[in-house]
Scaffold this active site. Structure first.
Site, PDB file in Angstrom:
ATOM      1  N   GLN A   1       0.678  -1.337   0.012  1.00 22.78           N
ATOM      2  CA  GLN A   1       0.056   0.014  -0.088  1.00 22.78           C
ATOM      3  C   GLN A   1       0.898   1.384  -0.068  1.00 22.78           C
ATOM      4  O   GLN A   1       0.538   2.317  -0.345  1.00 22.78           O
ATOM      5  CB  GLN A   1      -0.781   0.056   1.124  1.00 22.78           C
ATOM      6  CG  GLN A   1      -1.750  -1.139   1.486  1.00 22.78           C
ATOM      7  CD  GLN A   1      -2.682  -1.488   0.366  1.00 22.78           C
ATOM      8  OE1 GLN A   1      -3.387  -0.824  -0.067  1.00 22.78           O
ATOM      9  NE2 GLN A   1      -2.610  -2.778  -0.112  1.00 22.78           N
TER      10      GLN A   1
ATOM     11  N   TYR B   1       1.455  11.190 -11.117  1.00 23.76           N
ATOM     12  CA  TYR B   1       0.969   9.978 -10.180  1.00 23.76           C
ATOM     13  C   TYR B   1       0.265   9.001 -10.756  1.00 23.76           C
ATOM     14  O   TYR B   1       0.614   7.870 -10.541  1.00 23.76           O
ATOM     15  CB  TYR B   1       0.074  10.672  -8.938  1.00 23.76           C
ATOM     16  CG  TYR B   1      -0.862   9.674  -8.369  1.00 23.76           C
ATOM     17  CD1 TYR B   1      -0.188   9.028  -7.067  1.00 23.76           C
ATOM     18  CD2 TYR B   1      -1.979   9.119  -8.413  1.00 23.76           C
ATOM     19  CE1 TYR B   1      -0.750   8.222  -6.285  1.00 23.76           C
ATOM     20  CE2 TYR B   1      -2.714   8.367  -7.666  1.00 23.76           C
ATOM     21  CZ  TYR B   1      -1.926   7.746  -6.721  1.00 23.76           C
ATOM     22  OH  TYR B   1      -2.648   6.700  -5.685  1.00 23.76           O
TER      23      TYR B   1
ATOM     24  N   LYS C   1       1.558   5.092 -11.019  1.00 19.76           N
ATOM     25  CA  LYS C   1       0.860   3.604 -10.527  1.00 19.76           C
ATOM     26  C   LYS C   1       0.596   2.822 -11.629  1.00 19.76           C
ATOM     27  O   LYS C   1       0.791   1.358 -11.338  1.00 19.76           O
ATOM     28  CB  LYS C   1      -0.500   4.005  -9.939  1.00 19.76           C
ATOM     29  CG  LYS C   1      -0.508   5.313  -8.851  1.00 19.76           C
ATOM     30  CD  LYS C   1       0.278   4.531  -7.425  1.00 19.76           C
ATOM     31  CE  LYS C   1      -0.449   3.384  -6.756  1.00 19.76           C
ATOM     32  NZ  LYS C   1       0.068   2.688  -5.532  1.00 19.76           N
TER      33      LYS C   1
END
Length: 328
Positions: free
Chosen positions: A86, A154, A158
């Site tokens: 995470q 971002y 990811k």
């Protein structure tokens, strides 16, 4: 089971660590306590995890460290049966200002963990991906076949991490699942998110601030639903090698969201509008058919039900949580 949760002092990771510890597992949390938001909230998540371990006959160990530390990561992965990754540098808007940090943490950090997984062997690697990987919608709701054209550093980081993970799983033969979260919210959520900001401002008689004209839509996912999807992966191998949407299947425009929170808490306030950020997605909406088929996933909260639950929690925890939100 021995479970490593990276980013385990954060919002989603903290809830996962709490659940695993309460269920009797041996949990190791790795977190670098990056001051992206008030660290008192992370400390609170740690205390909740430790208390869950005491109540559930599990164990909870905190390691203050960074996924960019390859040697440390290798040691921790070597003792784990499952890795729930995470840890990430969060935030679409800040990624525009410092994209290199997002690459270093979200991509290189993930590669450190994947290298350790391929060398030691684990039961499953589960990573937190994001709806930000989709970018501008060609159609809605997004299914997993939708083109991935992220519009922020971002989102790009990811997507790169997710693709590395799935390719590692294929080439080095260990189970990998990427869960694409759609704007997760709920108790102990990050204080710089829209729902927490709207609620905190309204209970303090300050108008909610909307960036743009408020017609942007979001698929908000309640934290309990995210936890259940992750827990299912302790048992199910049906999603191995895949990316899977985790959302609510419901969506709402930001103006309506702000209005409903305002009307419930401070109906006399006006809404305030400020300039929209270019990196923000215009619309998100999840097709969760794959999650339902492979994991038995079904969202338990509509957005309105989840927001009502969060407001109830906020009011019960206002004394310690609100100062963290107001300082963010």
């Amino acid at each position: 089971m021995h479970i490593l949760v990276t980013g385990g002092a954060g919002f989603i990771g903290g809830h996962l660590a709490e659940r695993f510890a309460r269920d009797g597992h041996s949990v190791v949390v790795l977190d670098n306590f990056d001051p992206f938001y008030d660290l008192d909230l992370k400390e609170h998540n740690v205390e909740v995890g430790r208390e869950a371990a005491r109540e559930g006959d599990g164990s909870y160990e905190l390691v203050d460290g960074d996924v960019r530390d390859a040697e440390l990561v290798t040691d921790l992965v070597g003792d784990a049966d499952y890795v729930y990754h995470q840890a990430a540098q969060a935030g679409v808007r800040p990624s525009v200002e410092n994209p290199r940090k997002y690459d270093a943490v979200n991509v290189d950090g993930t590669l450190n963990i994947l290298d350790a997984c391929r060398d030691t062997g684990i039961e499953r690697f589960v990573m937190a991906s994001s709806s930000s990987v989709y970018g501008k919608p060609r159609y809605l709701p997004y299914d997993e076949q939708h083109p991935t054209t992220p519009v922020s550093p971002y989102g790009a980081s990811k997507l790169a991490a997710e693709r590395y993970a799935c390719s590692y799983g294929e080439v080095y033969d260990f189970p990998v699942v990427a869960l694409r979260y759609f704007t997760v919210y709920g108790p102990r959520m990050r204080p710089n998110m829209a729902i927490s900001n709207f609620v905190s401002r309204c209970v303090n008689d300050e108008p909610p601030v909307i960036y743009g004209d408020g017609t942007q839509t979001r698929d908000f996912t309640y934290i309990d639903d995210v936890v259940e999807a992750n827990v299912a992966l302790l048992e199910s191998d049906a999603a191995d090698g895949q990316a899977v949407n985790i959302g609510s299947t419901d969506n709402i425009d930001i103006k309506t969201l702000a209005t409903e929170i305002r009307d419930q808490l401070a109906p006399e306030l006006d809404l305030v509008y400020e300039e929209r950020h270019d990196a923000d997605s215009e619309h998100t909406h999840a097709d969760t058919a794959r999650a339902g088929e492979l994991l038995g996933y079904e969202a338990s909260h509509t957005i309105r039900e989840g927001v009502a639950a969060f407001i109830e929690w906020y009011e019960a925890n206002r004394e310690w949580y609100e100062p963290l939100v107001m300082e963010s």
